[in-house]
Design a protein around this motif. Structure first.
Motif, PDB file in Angstrom:
ATOM      1  N   GLY A 209      -2.195  13.562 -12.378  1.00  9.09           N
ATOM      2  CA  GLY A 209      -3.081  13.473 -11.216  1.00  9.09           C
ATOM      3  C   GLY A 209      -2.608  14.377 -10.103  1.00  9.09           C
ATOM      4  O   GLY A 209      -1.612  15.086 -10.244  1.00  9.09           O
ATOM      5  N   ASN A 210      -3.338  14.331  -8.987  1.00 10.74           N
ATOM      6  CA  ASN A 210      -3.027  15.235  -7.872  1.00 10.74           C
ATOM      7  C   ASN A 210      -3.157  14.543  -6.516  1.00 10.74           C
ATOM      8  O   ASN A 210      -3.392  15.197  -5.501  1.00 10.74           O
ATOM      9  CB  ASN A 210      -3.938  16.463  -7.932  1.00 10.74           C
ATOM     10  N   PHE A 211      -3.043  13.209  -6.497  1.00 11.93           N
ATOM     11  CA  PHE A 211      -3.148  12.433  -5.263  1.00 11.93           C
ATOM     12  C   PHE A 211      -4.516  12.587  -4.588  1.00 11.93           C
ATOM     13  O   PHE A 211      -4.615  12.466  -3.368  1.00 11.93           O
ATOM     14  CB  PHE A 211      -2.038  12.810  -4.278  1.00 11.93           C
ATOM     15  N   ASP A 212      -5.572  12.855  -5.357  1.00 15.89           N
ATOM     16  CA  ASP A 212      -6.904  12.972  -4.760  1.00 15.89           C
ATOM     17  C   ASP A 212      -7.920  12.179  -5.590  1.00 15.89           C
ATOM     18  O   ASP A 212      -7.644  11.734  -6.702  1.00 15.89           O
ATOM     19  CB  ASP A 212      -7.336  14.437  -4.618  1.00 15.89           C
ATOM     20  N   LEU A 236      -0.665   6.278  -8.497  1.00 16.03           N
ATOM     21  CA  LEU A 236       0.475   6.500  -7.613  1.00 16.03           C
ATOM     22  C   LEU A 236       0.073   6.736  -6.165  1.00 16.03           C
ATOM     23  O   LEU A 236       0.947   6.879  -5.311  1.00 16.03           O
ATOM     24  CB  LEU A 236       1.343   7.659  -8.127  1.00 16.03           C
ATOM     25  N   ASN A 237      -1.237   6.774  -5.871  1.00  8.31           N
ATOM     26  CA  ASN A 237      -1.696   6.610  -4.487  1.00  8.31           C
ATOM     27  C   ASN A 237      -3.104   6.022  -4.482  1.00  8.31           C
ATOM     28  O   ASN A 237      -3.788   5.981  -5.515  1.00  8.31           O
ATOM     29  CB  ASN A 237      -1.589   7.915  -3.684  1.00  8.31           C
ATOM     30  N   ASP A 238      -3.529   5.543  -3.330  1.00  6.96           N
ATOM     31  CA  ASP A 238      -4.814   4.855  -3.228  1.00  6.96           C
ATOM     32  C   ASP A 238      -6.003   5.798  -3.400  1.00  6.96           C
ATOM     33  O   ASP A 238      -7.066   5.371  -3.863  1.00  6.96           O
ATOM     34  CB  ASP A 238      -4.932   4.156  -1.863  1.00  6.96           C
ATOM     35  N   GLU A 239      -5.849   7.057  -3.008  1.00  6.02           N
ATOM     36  CA  GLU A 239      -6.963   8.003  -3.144  1.00  6.02           C
ATOM     37  C   GLU A 239      -7.416   8.059  -4.602  1.00  6.02           C
ATOM     38  O   GLU A 239      -8.614   8.074  -4.901  1.00  6.02           O
ATOM     39  CB  GLU A 239      -6.536   9.396  -2.669  1.00  6.02           C
ATOM     40  N   MET A 240      -6.454   8.119  -5.521  1.00  2.00           N
ATOM     41  CA  MET A 240      -6.807   8.180  -6.936  1.00  2.00           C
ATOM     42  C   MET A 240      -7.415   6.863  -7.401  1.00  2.00           C
ATOM     43  O   MET A 240      -8.344   6.844  -8.218  1.00  2.00           O
ATOM     44  CB  MET A 240      -5.583   8.554  -7.761  1.00  2.00           C
ATOM     45  N   HIS A 258     -12.129  -5.309 -16.983  1.00  4.41           N
ATOM     46  CA  HIS A 258     -11.724  -4.471 -18.118  1.00  4.41           C
ATOM     47  C   HIS A 258     -10.525  -3.588 -17.765  1.00  4.41           C
ATOM     48  O   HIS A 258      -9.614  -3.404 -18.567  1.00  4.41           O
ATOM     49  CB  HIS A 258     -12.885  -3.582 -18.573  1.00  4.41           C
ATOM     50  N   ILE A 259     -10.563  -3.040 -16.564  1.00  7.27           N
ATOM     51  CA  ILE A 259      -9.510  -2.126 -16.104  1.00  7.27           C
ATOM     52  C   ILE A 259      -8.932  -2.681 -14.809  1.00  7.27           C
ATOM     53  O   ILE A 259      -9.672  -2.948 -13.847  1.00  7.27           O
ATOM     54  CB  ILE A 259     -10.068  -0.701 -15.902  1.00  7.27           C
ATOM     55  N   HIS A 260      -7.614  -2.871 -14.768  1.00  8.75           N
ATOM     56  CA  HIS A 260      -6.936  -3.546 -13.662  1.00  8.75           C
ATOM     57  C   HIS A 260      -6.075  -2.520 -12.930  1.00  8.75           C
ATOM     58  O   HIS A 260      -5.203  -1.890 -13.535  1.00  8.75           O
ATOM     59  CB  HIS A 260      -6.107  -4.704 -14.210  1.00  8.75           C
ATOM     60  N   VAL A 261      -6.314  -2.360 -11.632  1.00 11.35           N
ATOM     61  CA  VAL A 261      -5.792  -1.204 -10.902  1.00 11.35           C
ATOM     62  C   VAL A 261      -4.911  -1.623  -9.727  1.00 11.35           C
ATOM     63  O   VAL A 261      -5.272  -2.519  -8.954  1.00 11.35           O
ATOM     64  CB  VAL A 261      -6.956  -0.323 -10.366  1.00 11.35           C
ATOM     65  N   VAL A 262      -3.766  -0.938  -9.590  1.00 10.59           N
ATOM     66  CA  VAL A 262      -2.908  -1.059  -8.414  1.00 10.59           C
ATOM     67  C   VAL A 262      -2.737   0.339  -7.817  1.00 10.59           C
ATOM     68  O   VAL A 262      -2.521   1.308  -8.547  1.00 10.59           O
ATOM     69  CB  VAL A 262      -1.512  -1.618  -8.775  1.00 10.59           C
ATOM     70  N   GLY A 263      -2.834   0.418  -6.498  1.00  9.46           N
ATOM     71  CA  GLY A 263      -2.635   1.696  -5.813  1.00  9.46           C
ATOM     72  C   GLY A 263      -1.320   1.720  -5.035  1.00  9.46           C
ATOM     73  O   GLY A 263      -0.435   0.886  -5.237  1.00  9.46           O
ATOM     74  N   PHE A 264      -1.221   2.685  -4.132  1.00  9.24           N
ATOM     75  CA  PHE A 264      -0.015   2.833  -3.305  1.00  9.24           C
ATOM     76  C   PHE A 264      -0.437   3.520  -2.011  1.00  9.24           C
ATOM     77  O   PHE A 264      -1.080   4.565  -2.058  1.00  9.24           O
ATOM     78  CB  PHE A 264       1.016   3.701  -4.042  1.00  9.24           C
ATOM     79  N   VAL A 269      -9.534   1.895   3.511  1.00  3.06           N
ATOM     80  CA  VAL A 269     -10.662   1.591   2.630  1.00  3.06           C
ATOM     81  C   VAL A 269     -10.267   0.622   1.522  1.00  3.06           C
ATOM     82  O   VAL A 269     -11.124  -0.053   0.948  1.00  3.06           O
ATOM     83  CB  VAL A 269     -11.236   2.901   2.038  1.00  3.06           C
ATOM     84  N   ALA A 270      -8.954   0.506   1.238  1.00 10.59           N
ATOM     85  CA  ALA A 270      -8.502  -0.393   0.177  1.00 10.59           C
ATOM     86  C   ALA A 270      -8.894  -1.842   0.445  1.00 10.59           C
ATOM     87  O   ALA A 270      -9.064  -2.631  -0.487  1.00 10.59           O
ATOM     88  CB  ALA A 270      -6.983  -0.287   0.007  1.00 10.59           C
TER      89      ALA A 270
END
Length: 325
Positions: A209-212, A236-240, A258-264, A269-270
């Motif tokens: 990824g690219n943090f975007d 690895l960041n919230d943008e992604m 179905h897909i469980h997501v954690v950001g950083f 907006v989170a």
């Protein structure tokens, strides 16, 4: 443009006397000083800031160097820097791009806060060897003129991966940041260590990824293409992570089901996406404030500057649910 030579001529005094008066030096009597200041006002004299800073070897200006201005991350960080600097009599300029690096070498700044991958370690050490005062937010460097104020990336990534594993997820992904990014490397190393410690039975893959947001969209497409059951994803960041939300709206697959997501990063907006994003939280404003505080201590040479670490916490959210079974 009026110079101190013009003021000296009109006031009938030497140039050095004018200089003393303009700088409030007690070598000049109060009466003479008032007369010189009156002449300066009458002539609309404006001090030459460049010449003054050269003489005093200070500008009261600090630079913040960033790789990019994109994304929702930087506003609070810069606000924290600005508030702390203004409180202590300094101003902030924000710089990006290799051409701006000369502001350091040409003495336009009293010091700099670095969050800019375009600076090499060697370049920063060269500046430090020349006496420039630096705070780095994106690398570990050892030098008497450099202070590190670093985010606890490893703890945050460990919290995120542990959370997914505790919820029973056996298929895990990490969506990485840009190549060469200190934050990405630290978070990814901790994610790998957490998976390794968890024992057998975990399937783990990494998606570049690219943090975007575009990276999150691309990651979602890959995860959907190879979907064979619930998957846990550490972006690895919230943008992604937000990019994944956008991409999955157009599919039958749902976040938190179905897909469980954690950001950083816990960007604003989170808290408003549905389901609410689980993420790693810290204060960007405090990070900026601490960086400014430590840099000013370094500049003013009181010996109190020290390395700092910005601690993080996990904010749970409905984007992660317990795996069925």
């Amino acid at each position: 443009m009026v110079s101190i030579k013009d003021i000296a001529k009109h006031a009938g005094v030497s140039i050095s006397t004018v200089s003393y008066a303009l700088n409030g030096n007690p070598k000049v009597t109060e009466e003479t000083s008032k007369r010189i200041l009156a002449v300066a006002k009458e002539l609309n004299y404006v001090p030459n800031a460049a010449a003054r800073s050269l003489k005093k070897r200070e500008t009261r200006i600090i630079g913040a160097f960033l790789t990019t201005f994109e994304g929702a991350f930087y506003g609070k960080l810069l606000q924290g820097m600005k508030e702390e600097m203004n409180k202590r009599g300094y101003d902030l300029v924000v710089c990006s791009g290799t051409q701006s690096h000369r502001m350091l070498s040409e003495g336009m700044l009293d010091g700099a806060i670095i969050l800019d991958s375009l600076f090499s370690d060697e370049e920063l050490l060269l500046h430090a060897n020349r006496g420039h005062k630096l705070v780095v937010l994106d690398r570990e460097l050892s030098h008497e003129n450099i202070v590190q104020v670093l985010l606890d990336n490893k703890a945050g990534a460990t919290f995120a991966m542990d959370y997914l594993i505790r919820q029973g997820h056996k298929k895990l992904y990490a969506v990485t940041g840009p190549e060469g990014s200190f934050d990405s490397e630290q978070r990814l190393a901790a994610a790998r260590q957490t998976v390794a410690r968890s024992g057998p039975g975990i399937r783990y893959e990494e998606i570049p990824g690219n943090f975007d947001m575009a990276s999150g969209i691309a990651a979602a497409a890959r995860i959907v293409a190879e979907y064979d059951g619930p998957a846990g994803v550490f972006c690895l960041n919230d943008e992604m992570a937000i990019g994944m939300y956008h991409a999955l709206k157009e599919t039958p697959y749902r976040i938190g089901e179905h897909i469980h997501v954690v950001g950083f990063d816990h960007i604003d907006v989170a808290d408003y996406v549905q389901p609410r994003l689980a993420t790693v939280d810290y204060s960007e404003r405090r990070w900026g404030s601490v960086a400014a505080e430590q840099l000013i201590k370094l500049i003013e040479g009181n010996g109190a500057a020290e390395h700092e670490r910005i601690y993080v916490t996990l904010v749970e959210g409905d984007s992660v649910k317990r795996a069925a079974g």
